[in-house]
Design a protein around this motif. Structure first.
Motif, PDB file in Angstrom:
ATOM      1  N   LEU A 117      21.838  63.444 -53.050  1.00  0.00           N
ATOM      2  CA  LEU A 117      22.038  62.539 -51.820  1.00  0.00           C
ATOM      3  C   LEU A 117      20.785  61.800 -51.719  1.00  0.00           C
ATOM      4  O   LEU A 117      19.700  62.391 -51.844  1.00  0.00           O
ATOM      5  N   ASP A 118      20.827  60.510 -51.939  1.00  0.00           N
ATOM      6  CA  ASP A 118      19.966  59.365 -51.786  1.00  0.00           C
ATOM      7  C   ASP A 118      19.369  59.155 -50.442  1.00  0.00           C
ATOM      8  O   ASP A 118      20.200  59.192 -49.472  1.00  0.00           O
ATOM      9  N   ASP A 119      18.415  58.471 -50.275  1.00  0.00           N
ATOM     10  CA  ASP A 119      17.854  57.871 -49.268  1.00  0.00           C
ATOM     11  C   ASP A 119      17.833  59.325 -47.876  1.00  0.00           C
ATOM     12  O   ASP A 119      17.956  58.437 -46.908  1.00  0.00           O
ATOM     13  N   PHE A 120      17.861  60.393 -48.314  1.00  0.00           N
ATOM     14  CA  PHE A 120      17.819  61.319 -47.074  1.00  0.00           C
ATOM     15  C   PHE A 120      16.722  61.122 -46.111  1.00  0.00           C
ATOM     16  O   PHE A 120      15.479  60.789 -46.291  1.00  0.00           O
ATOM     17  N   ALA A 180      11.095  63.500 -54.102  1.00  0.00           N
ATOM     18  CA  ALA A 180      10.356  62.620 -53.301  1.00  0.00           C
ATOM     19  C   ALA A 180      10.339  61.187 -54.005  1.00  0.00           C
ATOM     20  O   ALA A 180       9.936  61.028 -54.806  1.00  0.00           O
ATOM     21  N   GLU A 181      11.110  60.352 -53.199  1.00  0.00           N
ATOM     22  CA  GLU A 181      10.892  58.924 -53.378  1.00  0.00           C
ATOM     23  C   GLU A 181       9.630  57.922 -52.946  1.00  0.00           C
ATOM     24  O   GLU A 181       9.364  58.186 -52.049  1.00  0.00           O
ATOM     25  N   GLY A 182       9.275  57.149 -53.764  1.00  0.00           N
ATOM     26  CA  GLY A 182       8.529  56.138 -53.352  1.00  0.00           C
ATOM     27  C   GLY A 182       7.070  56.556 -53.323  1.00  0.00           C
ATOM     28  O   GLY A 182       6.194  56.224 -52.434  1.00  0.00           O
TER      29      GLY A 182
HETATM   30 MG    MG Z   1      16.575  56.243 -52.432  1.00  0.00          MG
END
Ligand code: MG
Ligand code: C2E
Ligand code: MG
Ligand code: MG
Length: 282
Positions: free
Chosen positions: A179-182, A234-236
């Motif tokens: 699940l992306d961009d949660f 964790a993204e970014g």
């Molecule tokens: Mg994302």
């Protein structure tokens, strides 16, 4: 009229068109032939284990370079490709290319590389997605368990019944789901129970300074995700400070400029040469 719009479509612009409208029309027109002209390329961004700093996988990110428009960002062209009905074909190419490269690099370094591919809402609604994934795996010989598909919550909740059905069919192929961009949408934890996902990707907005009590919030989220058996990414991630937080919160993996920007294949290959010890010994 659409047919007449070829490479020299610029003459069709109305003089009173806004800059944005002209740009959109240019992108829209150029996008139609981008795939056949070989203007797409995949870039590769490593996903790192928070505790060991070892490579855990890689996300493939689509890049489009047009001779006149230059580099066009996915945030600009992916929504247009969705709307104009090109995303299925482009997505099919991304899947095939990602699996082909994943297999090639896994063989080259004698270690299984885990590859994540973004799938858009329209692809999820397409009748062909499951067959496309199945075919990309079969043609490449890439291990299904090493392929992960990233879906956004907004794509999933568009039609929950259908999403759940497609996700289960994808799971039966043996692939993983993320699940992306949660954190950017509704982010209801109840969806985490309904959708058979394996991985939760926390959006980078969680880790920006404006977020008060952000650390406690992230820790609670990670705790809950772990209780549901999910891996948390964790993204970014751009700073050591945030990495510290991630370690405290027991987040599993991190992705971001702190470790590496998305790289073209030759650079990612070089990255792997340093990352996979002994792989080049022979
Ligand atoms: Mg994302
Ligand atoms: P995403 O899947 O959430 O991908 C993460 C985005 O964050 C990527 O942007 C990546 O370059 C960027 N990023 C990574 N680390 C950092 C960091 O430390 N700081 C900052 N500020 N940004 C970071 P990118 O490559 O521009 O892609 C944007 C979005 O476009 C993706 O978001 C995804 O939703 C979509 N996209 C990209 N490739 C594809 C594709 O092949 N198919 C589809 N359907 N969508 C794609
Ligand atoms: Mg993604
Ligand atoms: Mg994001």
């Amino acid at each position: 009229k659409a047919k007449a719009l070829g490479a020299s479509s610029y003459q069709f612009f109305e003089p009173e068109m806004s800059v944005e409208a002209r740009r959109r029309l240019q992108v829209e027109t150029a996008l139609r032939r981008a795939l056949e002209l070989g203007q797409f390329e995949l870039h590769y961004q490593p996903r790192i284990d928070v505790r060991t700093f070892r490579l855990r996988g890689v996300e493939v990110l689509l890049r489009w370079k047009h001779p006149e428009l230059g580099q066009v960002a996915p945030f600009e062209f992916v929504p247009i490709a969705e709307e104009r009905g090109h995303i299925e074909e482009i997505g099919r190419w991304v899947l095939r290319e990602a699996c082909r490269v994943g297999k090639e690099l896994s063989d080259k370094y004698g270690t299984q590389l885990h590859v994540s591919v973004n799938v858009s809402a329209r692809q999820l609604r397409s009748a062909e997605l499951v067959a496309d994934v199945e075919q990309a795996l079969r043609v490449s010989g890439f291990a299904p368990r090493a392929l992960e598909l990233e879906l956004t919550e907004s794509a999933l909740i568009d039609d929950i019944e259908q999403s759940v059905d497609v996700l289960h069919r994808l799971k039966r192929l043996g692939v993983k789901l993320a699940l992306d961009d949660f954190g950017t949408g509704y982010s209801s934890l109840s969806y985490l129970k309904r959708f058979p996902v394996d991985v939760l990707k926390l959006d980078r907005s969680f880790f920006l300074d404006e977020c008060p009590n952000g650390d406690d919030f992230v820790a609670a989220l990670v705790h809950m995700a772990h209780a549901l058996g999910l891996t948390v990414v964790a993204e970014g991630i751009e700073t050591e400070e945030v990495m510290e937080t991630l370690r405290d919160c027991r987040c599993d993996e991190a992705q971001g400029y702190l470790f590496a920007r998305p790289m073209a294949l030759p650079d990612f290959d070089k990255f792997l040469q340093c990352e996979v010890p002994g792989a080049l010994a022979a």
